[in-house]
Motif scaffolding. Structure first.
Motif, PDB file in Angstrom:
ATOM      1  N   ALA A 271       5.887   5.595  -3.197  1.00 51.22           N
ATOM      2  CA  ALA A 271       5.509   4.320  -2.484  1.00 51.22           C
ATOM      3  C   ALA A 271       4.286   4.401  -1.553  1.00 51.22           C
ATOM      4  CB  ALA A 271       6.662   3.776  -1.689  1.00 51.22           C
ATOM      5  N   LEU A 272       3.278   3.384  -1.438  1.00 49.19           N
ATOM      6  CA  LEU A 272       2.011   3.383  -0.653  1.00 49.19           C
ATOM      7  C   LEU A 272       1.631   2.007  -0.150  1.00 49.19           C
ATOM      8  CD1 LEU A 272      -1.284   3.611  -0.239  1.00 49.19           C
ATOM      9  CD2 LEU A 272      -1.255   3.641  -2.685  1.00 49.19           C
ATOM     10  N   ILE A 273       1.040   1.937   0.993  1.00 51.62           N
ATOM     11  CA  ILE A 273       0.577   0.639   1.468  1.00 51.62           C
ATOM     12  C   ILE A 273      -0.932   0.644   1.389  1.00 51.62           C
ATOM     13  CG2 ILE A 273       0.470  -0.880   3.467  1.00 51.62           C
ATOM     14  CD1 ILE A 273       3.164   0.154   4.271  1.00 51.62           C
ATOM     15  N   ALA A 274      -1.532  -0.203   0.541  1.00 52.86           N
ATOM     16  CA  ALA A 274      -2.972  -0.231   0.365  1.00 52.86           C
ATOM     17  C   ALA A 274      -3.497  -1.619   0.578  1.00 52.86           C
ATOM     18  CB  ALA A 274      -3.338   0.236  -1.034  1.00 52.86           C
ATOM     19  N   SER A 275      -4.572  -1.769   1.275  1.00 57.11           N
ATOM     20  CA  SER A 275      -5.232  -3.063   1.360  1.00 57.11           C
ATOM     21  C   SER A 275      -6.035  -3.241   0.094  1.00 57.11           C
ATOM     22  CB  SER A 275      -6.163  -3.100   2.571  1.00 57.11           C
ATOM     23  OG  SER A 275      -5.412  -2.980   3.759  1.00 57.11           O
ATOM     24  N   VAL A 276      -5.825  -4.361  -0.604  1.00 52.49           N
ATOM     25  CA  VAL A 276      -6.468  -4.597  -1.884  1.00 52.49           C
ATOM     26  C   VAL A 276      -7.975  -4.530  -1.710  1.00 52.49           C
ATOM     27  CG1 VAL A 276      -6.863  -6.286  -3.674  1.00 52.49           C
ATOM     28  CG2 VAL A 276      -4.572  -5.945  -2.775  1.00 52.49           C
ATOM     29  N   GLY A 277      -8.611  -3.731  -2.591  1.00 50.17           N
ATOM     30  CA  GLY A 277     -10.059  -3.627  -2.581  1.00 50.17           C
ATOM     31  C   GLY A 277     -10.572  -2.561  -1.638  1.00 50.17           C
ATOM     32  N   LEU A 278      -9.695  -1.885  -0.869  1.00 56.23           N
ATOM     33  CA  LEU A 278     -10.144  -0.883   0.085  1.00 56.23           C
ATOM     34  C   LEU A 278      -9.830   0.513  -0.418  1.00 56.23           C
ATOM     35  CD1 LEU A 278      -8.977  -2.434   3.468  1.00 56.23           C
ATOM     36  CD2 LEU A 278     -11.209  -2.602   2.382  1.00 56.23           C
ATOM     37  N   ALA A 279     -10.626   1.481  -0.034  1.00 58.65           N
ATOM     38  CA  ALA A 279     -10.328   2.872  -0.338  1.00 58.65           C
ATOM     39  C   ALA A 279      -9.283   3.359   0.638  1.00 58.65           C
ATOM     40  CB  ALA A 279     -11.603   3.716  -0.217  1.00 58.65           C
ATOM     41  N   LEU A 280      -8.255   4.044   0.107  1.00 58.71           N
ATOM     42  CA  LEU A 280      -7.161   4.504   0.942  1.00 58.71           C
ATOM     43  C   LEU A 280      -7.149   6.015   0.993  1.00 58.71           C
ATOM     44  CD1 LEU A 280      -4.393   2.202  -0.493  1.00 58.71           C
ATOM     45  CD2 LEU A 280      -5.944   1.761   1.371  1.00 58.71           C
ATOM     46  N   ALA A 281      -6.774   6.541   2.126  1.00 60.42           N
ATOM     47  CA  ALA A 281      -6.631   7.985   2.236  1.00 60.42           C
ATOM     48  C   ALA A 281      -5.558   8.309   3.245  1.00 60.42           C
ATOM     49  CB  ALA A 281      -7.956   8.629   2.676  1.00 60.42           C
ATOM     50  N   GLY A 282      -4.886   9.449   3.025  1.00 59.53           N
ATOM     51  CA  GLY A 282      -3.842   9.843   3.952  1.00 59.53           C
ATOM     52  C   GLY A 282      -4.420  10.330   5.268  1.00 59.53           C
TER      53      GLY A 282
ATOM     54  N   GLY B  93       3.808  -2.202  -6.673  1.00 62.15           N
ATOM     55  CA  GLY B  93       4.638  -1.105  -7.142  1.00 62.15           C
ATOM     56  C   GLY B  93       3.974   0.241  -6.948  1.00 62.15           C
ATOM     57  N   PHE B  94       2.665   0.281  -7.172  1.00 62.68           N
ATOM     58  CA  PHE B  94       1.901   1.517  -6.988  1.00 62.68           C
ATOM     59  C   PHE B  94       1.947   1.959  -5.527  1.00 62.68           C
ATOM     60  CE2 PHE B  94      -1.882   4.062  -6.330  1.00 62.68           C
ATOM     61  CZ  PHE B  94      -1.953   4.844  -7.475  1.00 62.68           C
TER      62      PHE B  94
ATOM     63  N   GLU C 168      18.960   4.848  -7.241  1.00 62.17           N
ATOM     64  CA  GLU C 168      18.394   5.130  -5.926  1.00 62.17           C
ATOM     65  C   GLU C 168      16.882   4.926  -5.895  1.00 62.17           C
ATOM     66  OE1 GLU C 168      19.555   8.953  -4.552  1.00 62.17           O
ATOM     67  OE2 GLU C 168      21.702   8.500  -4.539  1.00 62.17           O
ATOM     68  N   VAL C 169      16.207   5.271  -6.968  1.00 63.72           N
ATOM     69  CA  VAL C 169      14.758   5.113  -6.997  1.00 63.72           C
ATOM     70  C   VAL C 169      14.389   3.633  -6.972  1.00 63.72           C
ATOM     71  CG1 VAL C 169      12.640   5.683  -8.219  1.00 63.72           C
ATOM     72  CG2 VAL C 169      14.569   7.265  -8.281  1.00 63.72           C
ATOM     73  N   GLU C 170      15.081   2.857  -7.792  1.00 59.81           N
ATOM     74  CA  GLU C 170      14.814   1.416  -7.781  1.00 59.81           C
ATOM     75  C   GLU C 170      15.095   0.826  -6.407  1.00 59.81           C
ATOM     76  OE1 GLU C 170      16.008  -2.637 -10.228  1.00 59.81           O
ATOM     77  OE2 GLU C 170      17.562  -1.202  -9.652  1.00 59.81           O
ATOM     78  N   ALA C 171      16.178   1.248  -5.779  1.00 61.33           N
ATOM     79  CA  ALA C 171      16.517   0.727  -4.453  1.00 61.33           C
ATOM     80  C   ALA C 171      15.419   1.033  -3.443  1.00 61.33           C
ATOM     81  CB  ALA C 171      17.847   1.325  -3.989  1.00 61.33           C
ATOM     82  N   ALA C 172      14.856   2.227  -3.525  1.00 63.00           N
ATOM     83  CA  ALA C 172      13.770   2.595  -2.620  1.00 63.00           C
ATOM     84  C   ALA C 172      12.537   1.739  -2.887  1.00 63.00           C
ATOM     85  CB  ALA C 172      13.439   4.074  -2.774  1.00 63.00           C
ATOM     86  N   MET C 173      12.245   1.514  -4.167  1.00 65.17           N
ATOM     87  CA  MET C 173      11.104   0.671  -4.515  1.00 65.17           C
ATOM     88  C   MET C 173      11.287  -0.745  -3.973  1.00 65.17           C
ATOM     89  SD  MET C 173       9.609  -0.394  -8.282  1.00 65.17           S
ATOM     90  CE  MET C 173      10.943  -1.575  -8.606  1.00 65.17           C
ATOM     91  N   ILE C 174      12.452  -1.321  -4.215  1.00 64.01           N
ATOM     92  CA  ILE C 174      12.717  -2.689  -3.775  1.00 64.01           C
ATOM     93  C   ILE C 174      12.639  -2.784  -2.251  1.00 64.01           C
ATOM     94  CG2 ILE C 174      14.493  -4.481  -3.629  1.00 64.01           C
ATOM     95  CD1 ILE C 174      15.375  -3.654  -6.451  1.00 64.01           C
ATOM     96  N   LYS C 175      13.162  -1.794  -1.554  1.00 64.41           N
ATOM     97  CA  LYS C 175      13.109  -1.798  -0.090  1.00 64.41           C
ATOM     98  C   LYS C 175      11.666  -1.847   0.396  1.00 64.41           C
ATOM     99  CE  LYS C 175      14.588   0.848   3.979  1.00 64.41           C
ATOM    100  NZ  LYS C 175      15.327   2.063   4.450  1.00 64.41           N
ATOM    101  N   HIS C 176      10.818  -1.033  -0.209  1.00 66.63           N
ATOM    102  CA  HIS C 176       9.416  -1.013   0.194  1.00 66.63           C
ATOM    103  C   HIS C 176       8.721  -2.329  -0.149  1.00 66.63           C
ATOM    104  CE1 HIS C 176       5.130  -0.035   0.167  1.00 66.63           C
ATOM    105  NE2 HIS C 176       5.417   0.998   0.929  1.00 66.63           N
ATOM    106  N   LEU C 177       8.990  -2.837  -1.337  1.00 67.92           N
ATOM    107  CA  LEU C 177       8.370  -4.096  -1.740  1.00 67.92           C
ATOM    108  C   LEU C 177       8.734  -5.210  -0.763  1.00 67.92           C
ATOM    109  CD1 LEU C 177       8.982  -3.984  -5.609  1.00 67.92           C
ATOM    110  CD2 LEU C 177       6.783  -3.719  -4.443  1.00 67.92           C
ATOM    111  N   GLU C 178      10.011  -5.346  -0.473  1.00 68.90           N
ATOM    112  CA  GLU C 178      10.462  -6.430   0.394  1.00 68.90           C
ATOM    113  C   GLU C 178       9.942  -6.266   1.815  1.00 68.90           C
ATOM    114  OE1 GLU C 178      14.696  -6.516  -0.125  1.00 68.90           O
ATOM    115  OE2 GLU C 178      14.548  -7.648  -2.022  1.00 68.90           O
ATOM    116  N   ALA C 179       9.831  -5.028   2.276  1.00 65.04           N
ATOM    117  CA  ALA C 179       9.306  -4.786   3.618  1.00 65.04           C
ATOM    118  C   ALA C 179       7.844  -5.194   3.740  1.00 65.04           C
ATOM    119  CB  ALA C 179       9.467  -3.312   3.983  1.00 65.04           C
ATOM    120  N   ASN C 180       7.168  -5.278   2.594  1.00 66.96           N
ATOM    121  CA  ASN C 180       5.751  -5.624   2.589  1.00 66.96           C
ATOM    122  C   ASN C 180       5.483  -6.989   1.965  1.00 66.96           C
ATOM    123  OD1 ASN C 180       4.062  -3.095   3.547  1.00 66.96           O
ATOM    124  ND2 ASN C 180       5.826  -2.331   2.410  1.00 66.96           N
ATOM    125  N   GLY C 181       6.531  -7.828   1.922  1.00 69.39           N
ATOM    126  CA  GLY C 181       6.358  -9.213   1.508  1.00 69.39           C
ATOM    127  C   GLY C 181       6.307  -9.442   0.016  1.00 69.39           C
TER     128      GLY C 181
END
Length: 400
Positions: A11-22, A64-65, A295-308
């Motif tokens: 799971a990752l939070i990226a602003s669309v169109g921006l370069a992301l780095a840790g 999802g990415f 469990e993996v799907e649950a983690a994905m859904i949690k992240h998706l919903e937390a980010n709208g």
């Protein structure tokens, strides 16, 4: 780090169109750092539709990415001791645009490409990957031809064969059964007819078609043809503004009473498009939120919903792509393309849809599929799982 050679999660939070780095990059290339120096980030170019006709698919894939990178890296956005620097670019549904974006990224040293919902664009990017010897992980694009197109190209979602084979499970063994394809008389419709002929016809079904002119607005005669033909299964491949009128005609002419009607369950935004026919259609399904219940799907859904976001048709495609990229960097370093390819070939992992295997010989993604139906919950249509179709049941033949 939860990633291993066999199991990986994302799971990752990226602003669309921006370069992301840790973390902030300390070098501008992917060359390995000297001893004592911080390793340079691994550049990843994610190319998909943010505008154009496939924008909603691109949005679900990106969300999802983002979920996948965050999950796979425990929120660090790092793999193999290196930050992952992700640039998200809009192909606008245009192959030339996508190719130019890929060339620019490759020219700057990027060795990992991912994305696109368009099969035509995916094939064009696959060509660039082979020419430039970089890793490419296709997105939701479903064309069977992407599988095995070259040794540099993988996919993170299902392919058309798996869709059609799932449709066939509604009638059991297709041998000796009659299957009628209802579609528009255009490239999309004819492509689906060809696919059904190859998959279900190849299993012994008699496949016929009712092909409707693209400009048709009255569908009663075509619905009546279906009733008269009395097939065991009707496979509907339809797109565009006339969908509602077409489904209404099938309902009014008694097609649903006469036979089993199957089509693909689309993204969340389309659930209401079937009107009263929605509860009568049998849906083949790549994915809908809650289908896998792991469990993996649950983690994905949690992240998706937390980010709208909502879990949607192509959420797992983005999530799987992130898992694959982290695996490739962990095992292949992010610079050695051959080593990254080796790390993915034959890899089995747990994704949002359950156990997934990347077939070594042609990079097909072997995965479960679903049968589903729609039910009305107040004014909202919601998907309901009928059955999970095991990956072995819908495994595509080896690409030649």
């Amino acid at each position: 780090m939860r990633a291993t050679k066999k199991y990986l999660i994302p799971a990752l939070i990226a602003s669309v169109g921006l370069a992301l780095a840790g973390c902030a990059p300390t070098a501008t290339t992917n060359e390995p750092a000297a001893e004592g120096e911080e390793l340079a980030p691994v550049a990843v170019s994610l190319i998909t539709s943010q505008t154009g006709p496939l924008a909603t698919y691109g949005e679900a894939y990106i969300a999802g990415f983002e979920a996948g990178i965050d999950y796979a890296t425990d929120g660090t956005k790092e793999a193999g001791g290196r930050a992952i620097d992700i640039t998200i670019s809009d192909d606008a549904g245009d192959a030339d645009t996508a190719v130019n974006l890929a060339r620019d990224a490759i020219g700057q040293g990027t060795k990992i490409l991912a994305g696109t919902a368009s099969s035509g664009i995916a094939l064009a990017l696959a060509e660039q990957a082979e020419q430039n010897k970089v890793l490419y992980i296709s997105g939701p694009a479903a064309a069977d031809g992407i599988t095995g197109v070259n040794g540099y190209t993988f996919r993170s979602g299902r392919q058309t064969y798996q869709d059609v084979a799932t449709a066939g499970t509604f009638i059991g063994d297709p041998a000796g059964k009659s299957v009628l394809v209802l579609a528009q008389n255009n490239a999309f419709g004819n492509g689906n007819f060809t696919g059904v002929q190859a998959v279900l016809g190849g299993k012994g079904a008699e496949v016929t078609s009712v092909l409707v002119p693209e400009d048709a607005t009255e569908f009663t005669p075509f619905a009546q043809q279906i009733v008269q033909a009395a097939p065991d299964l009707v496979f509907v491949a339809w797109a565009g503004a006339t969908s509602g009128a077409m489904w209404q005609s099938l309902d009014q002419q008694g097609v649903f009473d006469a036979t089993t009607v199957v089509t693909g369950l689309g993204d969340v935004a389309t659930y209401g498009a079937y009107a009263a026919a929605g509860e009568k259609i049998s849906f083949l399904n790549h994915y809908h939120g809650g289908a896998a219940d792991n469990e993996v799907e649950a983690a994905m859904i949690k992240h998706l919903e937390a980010n709208g976001h909502k879990a949607d048709l192509f959420s797992p495609d983005g999530f799987n792509a992130a898992l694959m990229i982290v695996q490739a960097i962990e095992e292949g370093g992010g610079d050695d393309v051959d080593a990254m390819i080796d790390s993915l070939e034959g890899w089995e992992f747990e994704g949002p849809k359950g156990t997934v295997t990347i077939r070594a010989e042609d990079h097909a993604m072997l995965q479960n599929m679903y049968q589903a139906k729609l039910t009305k919950d107040g004014e909202t249509w919601v998907p309901e799982l009928i059955d999970t179709i095991d990956a072995d049941t819908v495994t595509p033949p080896l690409a030649k």
